[in-house]
Design a protein around this motif. Structure first.
Motif, PDB file in Angstrom:
ATOM      1  N   THR A  33       0.843  -1.192   0.000  1.00 17.22           N
ATOM      2  CA  THR A  33       0.000   0.000   0.000  1.00 17.22           C
ATOM      3  C   THR A  33       0.880   1.243   0.000  1.00 17.22           C
ATOM      4  OG1 THR A  33      -0.063   0.270   2.396  1.00 17.22           O
ATOM      5  CG2 THR A  33      -1.641  -1.284   1.421  1.00 17.22           C
ATOM      6  N   PRO A  63      -3.821   5.878 -11.118  1.00 12.71           N
ATOM      7  CA  PRO A  63      -4.615   5.418  -9.973  1.00 12.71           C
ATOM      8  C   PRO A  63      -6.106   5.657 -10.124  1.00 12.71           C
ATOM      9  CG  PRO A  63      -2.651   6.559  -9.226  1.00 12.71           C
ATOM     10  CD  PRO A  63      -2.728   6.781 -10.698  1.00 12.71           C
ATOM     11  N   GLU A  64      -6.493   6.704 -10.865  1.00 13.78           N
ATOM     12  CA  GLU A  64      -7.914   6.992 -11.015  1.00 13.78           C
ATOM     13  C   GLU A  64      -8.649   5.903 -11.788  1.00 13.78           C
ATOM     14  OE1 GLU A  64      -5.882   9.098 -14.518  1.00 13.78           O
ATOM     15  OE2 GLU A  64      -5.460   8.651 -12.407  1.00 13.78           O
ATOM     16  N   THR A  69      -8.266  -1.093  -6.230  1.00 11.82           N
ATOM     17  CA  THR A  69      -6.964  -0.962  -5.574  1.00 11.82           C
ATOM     18  C   THR A  69      -6.978   0.204  -4.596  1.00 11.82           C
ATOM     19  OG1 THR A  69      -5.827  -1.904  -7.489  1.00 11.82           O
ATOM     20  CG2 THR A  69      -4.501  -0.606  -5.953  1.00 11.82           C
ATOM     21  N   ARG A  70      -7.555   1.314  -4.999  1.00  9.43           N
ATOM     22  CA  ARG A  70      -7.613   2.477  -4.114  1.00  9.43           C
ATOM     23  C   ARG A  70      -8.456   2.178  -2.874  1.00  9.43           C
ATOM     24  NH1 ARG A  70     -10.336   6.287  -6.214  1.00  9.43           N
ATOM     25  NH2 ARG A  70     -10.813   5.486  -8.295  1.00  9.43           N
ATOM     26  N   ASN A  73      -6.421  -0.090  -0.601  1.00  7.47           N
ATOM     27  CA  ASN A  73      -5.399   0.705   0.090  1.00  7.47           C
ATOM     28  C   ASN A  73      -6.013   1.498   1.236  1.00  7.47           C
ATOM     29  OD1 ASN A  73      -3.270  -0.109  -1.559  1.00  7.47           O
ATOM     30  ND2 ASN A  73      -3.538   1.589  -2.989  1.00  7.47           N
TER      31      ASN A  73
END
Length: 236
Positions: A33, A63-64, A69-70, A73
């Motif tokens: 992370t 990342p957007e 995944t976001r 994290n």
């Protein structure tokens, strides 16, 4: 001035078994992370979704384009260390739930709200044993002490569930709608539609604002991502 973005350095992302669940490896190197904790998720389905997001990255990591995944994290780095506080924040929406504040007029909008929202309040009462108070206008109204039982339910959720529920509730403005999605009573798409009764009625009467539509589209996408994350958390 250009913004620096990490470049793709790996050829393949894979799901790995790990203590406590499943990890992601990039060419055999475990993913961590942003806070440098091991990125280990509770179900293989969720891990496969994360791996697919990493595989979909091209020359530059964006990342957007990686909502799962976001969210994972956030569950590890932000929710896990303060799980009780996040649960309390989510449960607090019950005190000002969108579904409890109704239009004073016109009759058409009043009817639309009642048709869409009353069955959800009925469901909420049956599921949690508390009937939320409905009022007209925006002046805050006190809710029953029975909401403490709902807060206890939310407080018993794990960091993965809370990460998803935080967005399901926050983006709709409704604890009832968020919990209904979590319980399988609604889809995230249904919850979005129900949360937009006022806005959609206004748009139908006066026309849509382009900037508002763009903002709403982003929020809808985020809500659907949260619904998918919740489902993946509960899929083996």
């Amino acid at each position: 001035m250009s913004v620096w973005a990490p470049k793709r350095f790996w050829k393949q992302s894979t799901v790995t078994e790990a203590d406590g669940g499943y990890g992601i490896a990039l060419d055999g190197r475990p993913v961590k992370t942003p806070a440098k904790a091991p990125l280990i998720v509770p179900t293989r389905a969720l891990a496969e979704a994360l791996a697919a997001e990493w595989d979909a990255q091209q020359d530059t990591v964006r990342p957007e384009t990686m909502p799962a995944t976001r969210a994972a994290n956030a569950a590890i780095d932000k929710v896990r260390p303060q799980r009780a506080e996040v649960a309390e924040l989510i449960a607090a929406y019950g005190g000002t739930d969108l579904l409890c504040y109704r239009a004073e007029r016109p009759a058409e909008l009043i009817a639309l709200q009642a048709e869409g929202w009353d069955p959800l309040l009925d469901w909420f009462e049956g599921a949690f044993g508390v009937r939320l108070v409905v009022t007209e206008g925006v002046v805050p109204v006190a809710q029953p002490e029975g909401l403490a039982a709902v807060a206890a339910h939310v407080g018993g959720l794990d960091e993965w569930q809370l990460s998803a529920l935080h967005d399901l509730v926050g983006l709709t403005g409704s604890l009832v709608l968020g919990l209904a999605v979590a319980a399988g009573r609604l889809t995230a798409e249904d919850a979005w539609t129900l949360s937009r009764i006022d806005e959609d009625w206004q748009s139908a009467q006066w026309g849509a604002d382009e900037e508002a539509q763009e903002h709403a589209a982003l929020r809808r996408a985020a809500l659907l991502d949260a619904g998918r994350f919740w489902t993946l958390r509960h899929t083996g």
